[in-house]
Design a protein around this motif. Sequence first.
Motif, PDB file in Angstrom:
ATOM      1  N   CYS A  65       0.844  -1.198   0.000  1.00 56.09           N
ATOM      2  CA  CYS A  65       0.000   0.000   0.000  1.00 56.09           C
ATOM      3  C   CYS A  65       0.880   1.248   0.000  1.00 56.09           C
ATOM      4  CB  CYS A  65      -0.891   0.009   1.239  1.00 56.09           C
ATOM      5  SG  CYS A  65      -2.009  -1.398   1.308  1.00 56.09           S
ATOM      6  N   PRO A  66       0.446   2.318  -0.671  1.00 54.28           N
ATOM      7  CA  PRO A  66       1.228   3.555  -0.694  1.00 54.28           C
ATOM      8  C   PRO A  66       1.460   4.090   0.722  1.00 54.28           C
ATOM      9  CG  PRO A  66      -0.589   3.667  -2.256  1.00 54.28           C
ATOM     10  CD  PRO A  66      -0.789   2.428  -1.448  1.00 54.28           C
ATOM     11  N   THR A  67       2.672   4.554   0.986  1.00 52.91           N
ATOM     12  CA  THR A  67       3.005   5.064   2.319  1.00 52.91           C
ATOM     13  C   THR A  67       3.241   6.566   2.343  1.00 52.91           C
ATOM     14  OG1 THR A  67       5.329   4.566   1.950  1.00 52.91           O
ATOM     15  CG2 THR A  67       4.018   2.879   3.061  1.00 52.91           C
ATOM     16  N   ARG A  86      -5.860  -2.550  -3.870  1.00 53.24           N
ATOM     17  CA  ARG A  86      -4.836  -2.123  -4.831  1.00 53.24           C
ATOM     18  C   ARG A  86      -4.079  -3.373  -5.246  1.00 53.24           C
ATOM     19  NH1 ARG A  86       0.764  -0.126  -4.419  1.00 53.24           N
ATOM     20  NH2 ARG A  86       1.114   1.216  -6.215  1.00 53.24           N
ATOM     21  N   GLY A  87      -4.369  -3.864  -6.429  1.00 49.89           N
ATOM     22  CA  GLY A  87      -3.797  -5.143  -6.840  1.00 49.89           C
ATOM     23  C   GLY A  87      -4.318  -6.219  -5.908  1.00 49.89           C
ATOM     24  N   GLU A  96     -12.208   8.531   3.087  1.00 44.43           N
ATOM     25  CA  GLU A  96     -12.063   8.545   1.630  1.00 44.43           C
ATOM     26  C   GLU A  96     -11.080   9.611   1.160  1.00 44.43           C
ATOM     27  OE1 GLU A  96     -15.778   8.668  -0.483  1.00 44.43           O
ATOM     28  OE2 GLU A  96     -16.556   6.944   0.619  1.00 44.43           O
ATOM     29  N   CYS A  97     -11.070  10.746   1.812  1.00 41.99           N
ATOM     30  CA  CYS A  97     -10.155  11.816   1.443  1.00 41.99           C
ATOM     31  C   CYS A  97      -8.706  11.351   1.602  1.00 41.99           C
ATOM     32  CB  CYS A  97     -10.426  13.064   2.288  1.00 41.99           C
ATOM     33  SG  CYS A  97      -9.328  14.457   1.929  1.00 41.99           S
ATOM     34  N   GLY A 103      -3.446   8.219  -3.477  1.00 40.64           N
ATOM     35  CA  GLY A 103      -3.559   7.750  -4.850  1.00 40.64           C
ATOM     36  C   GLY A 103      -4.501   6.595  -5.070  1.00 40.64           C
ATOM     37  N   LEU A 104      -5.395   6.350  -4.123  1.00 38.20           N
ATOM     38  CA  LEU A 104      -6.351   5.250  -4.291  1.00 38.20           C
ATOM     39  C   LEU A 104      -7.740   5.776  -4.545  1.00 38.20           C
ATOM     40  CD1 LEU A 104      -4.921   3.091  -1.448  1.00 38.20           C
ATOM     41  CD2 LEU A 104      -4.676   2.689  -3.871  1.00 38.20           C
TER      42      LEU A 104
END
Length: 104
Positions: A65-67, A86-87, A96-97, A103-104
Amino acid sequence: ICPTSPKTEEACIALYAPVVCKRGGAYCNYDNECEARRFGLDANDCKPIEETRKAPIYDDAEPICPTSPKTEEACIALYAPVVCKRGGAYCNYDNECEARRFGL
């Protein structure tokens, strides 16, 4: 599907140490492990949300996951947790924000 009502009368302290728990094909968020137990989940199936931002949640999840944020969008301090796929990974964010910021 995540349980929506407590299964036990266990008393939990008001500690915010969020966890994500795998239940069947669903990923459920709770304020802490005690709350997860109250809703009938096994603490062994739960992981701290902070860990899930650094690595896959479960073995069947491959991408990380993006960090770091991808945008400068300002988000309010609202705890309305979301899980984004994500994948093969399920990534947890406070709302959600925040997910959009990453980037999701």
